[in-house]
Design an enzyme around this catalytic site. Structure first.
Site, PDB file in Angstrom:
ATOM      1  N   LYS A 221       0.945  -1.365  -0.196  1.00 32.51           N
ATOM      2  CA  LYS A 221      -0.185   0.051   0.068  1.00 32.51           C
ATOM      3  C   LYS A 221       0.871   1.206  -0.001  1.00 32.51           C
ATOM      4  CE  LYS A 221      -3.416   2.443   2.519  1.00 32.51           C
ATOM      5  NZ  LYS A 221      -4.608   2.373   3.815  1.00 32.51           N
ATOM      6  N   LYS A 275      -2.315  -1.281  -3.760  1.00 33.98           N
ATOM      7  CA  LYS A 275      -3.195  -0.242  -3.695  1.00 33.98           C
ATOM      8  C   LYS A 275      -2.305   1.104  -3.854  1.00 33.98           C
ATOM      9  CE  LYS A 275      -6.097   1.849  -0.248  1.00 33.98           C
ATOM     10  NZ  LYS A 275      -6.314   1.982   1.014  1.00 33.98           N
TER      11      LYS A 275
END
Ligand SMILES: NCc1[nH]cc(CCC(=O)O)c1CC(=O)O
Ligand SMILES: [Mg+2]
Length: 353
Positions: A221, A275
């Site tokens: 992330k 992400k």
């Protein structure tokens, strides 16, 4: 044998059409366009396909009754009270979307330095999970594990002297994951990027008997500008102090993503996530090729907002841009996508199928 444009020179005259018609200007043996000449032909050679099985639909929960409040920076997305979220869960089930993901807008009065509300078994998310599971037990429910919807400072972890504490935060995340599992959550999704949290959560889930509760790790992330509209939606945009760069990944790295993913797999992650999505498709591909794990991408709020805003301005065809962006994730190797477009995409896929 001499080759010209792929055709043996000796065969040139044969190919040049001794029959009728104008001879082609270029002497091409290979013409890739032949396979694109009609829709049936394109369907025949299509390599990747998007189906409703690929979709996870993120939803925002808010306090109240029969409440649906718009999120200005995410046109078409609303925060829903628990009774309304049950209706959207029903919509998801009818559309054959396998899984929904829940994110709370926590009342400002309930936010504190420690994010205590995260561990309240009766918090908004837990109540939503119970209500959804009671009426639609067959739909998968994913819960995000991180403290940012609950902290007064908007960070995902505990802070001391301006530093985000790792191990102390993990202890709280474990308790948060346990209350979510007790509420009936199917997939625990730690999005906090603390080191070691997947292993700690797995161990606690197992000890509590939640052997079947899965973990989808937000493994790679990145510290991203594309989370802006999400922070509006959960109400942490105004309160967030500083940025998240001491725990979320540096935009420039992809070898590091592989190390992060490897650790989360070793610690017990059942599925891994990258992400944001579109700016990191190279990472999706590397992760899928390297580990062969169920690999997901999150088409985050800012990605959604860009497409929705351009479409609302008439600058792009929103529906086509949506489908094209989602197929891109499949092409990059993702097994599924968390996307705010999930219901629209599912409706479109149904119309076509
Ligand atoms: N840790 C919380 C979390 N979980 C998912 C998102 C972003 C999702 C989106 O932008 O759609 C964030 C925001 C953040 O890390 O600041
Ligand atoms: Mg990690």
């Amino acid at each position: 044998m001499a080759i010209k444009f792929g055709r043996p020179i000796e065969m040139r005259d044969v190919a040049r059409g001794t029959t009728t018609g104008t001879p082609p200007a270029l002497d091409l043996t290979v013409r890739p366009r032949r396979n694109r000449k009609a829709e049936w032909a394109r369907r025949l050679v299509r390599e990747n396909v998007l189906t409703t099985d690929d979709l996870i639909w993120p939803l925002f929960v808010v306090e109240g009754d029969r409440t649906r409040s718009t999120v200005a920076s995410m046109p078409g997305v609303e925060r829903l009270s628990v009774d309304e979220i049950v209706r959207d869960a029903e919509r998801a089930a009818k559309l054959d979307i396998p899984c929904i993901a829940l994110f709370p807008y926590t009342e400002p009065s309930l936010r504190d330095e420690q994010g205590s509300e995260a561990c309240n078994p009766d918090n908004l998310v837990c109540r939503a999970v119970r209500a959804i599971k009671k009426e639609f037990p067959e739909i998968g429910v994913l819960c995000d594990v991180a403290l940012d919807p609950f902290t007064s400072h908007g960070h995902d972890g505990l802070i001391r002297d301006g530093r985000i504490l790792n191990d102390e935060t993990v202890a709280v995340l474990v308790r948060q994951a346990l209350v979510q599992a007790e509420a009936g959550c199917d997939i625990i999704a730690p999005s906090d990027m603390m080191d070691g949290r997947v292993g700690a959560i797995r161990q606690a889930l197992d000890e509590a008997g939640f052997l079947d509760v899965q973990i989808m790790a937000y493994a790679a992330k990145y510290a991203s500008a594309f989370y802006g509209p999400f922070r509006d939606a959960i109400g942490s945009a105004k309160t967030l102090t500083g940025d998240k760069r001491t725990y979320q990944m540096d935009n420039a790295n992809s070898d590091e993503a592989l190390r992060e993913v490897e650790l989360d797999i070793a610690e017990g992650a059942d599925m891994v996530m990258i992400k944001p999505g579109m700016p990191y498709l190279d990472v999706v591909r590397r992760v899928k090729d390297t580990f062969g794990m169920p690999t997901f991408a999150y088409q985050v709020s800012g990605e959604y907002a860009m497409i929705a805003a351009a479409a609302n301005n008439g600058w792009i065809d929103g529906d086509r841009a949506m489908m094209e962006s989602l197929l891109g994730f499949k092409r990059a190797g993702a097994d599924g996508v968390l996307t705010y477009f999930a219901p629209q995409a599912a409706e479109r896929l149904r119309r076509r199928g």
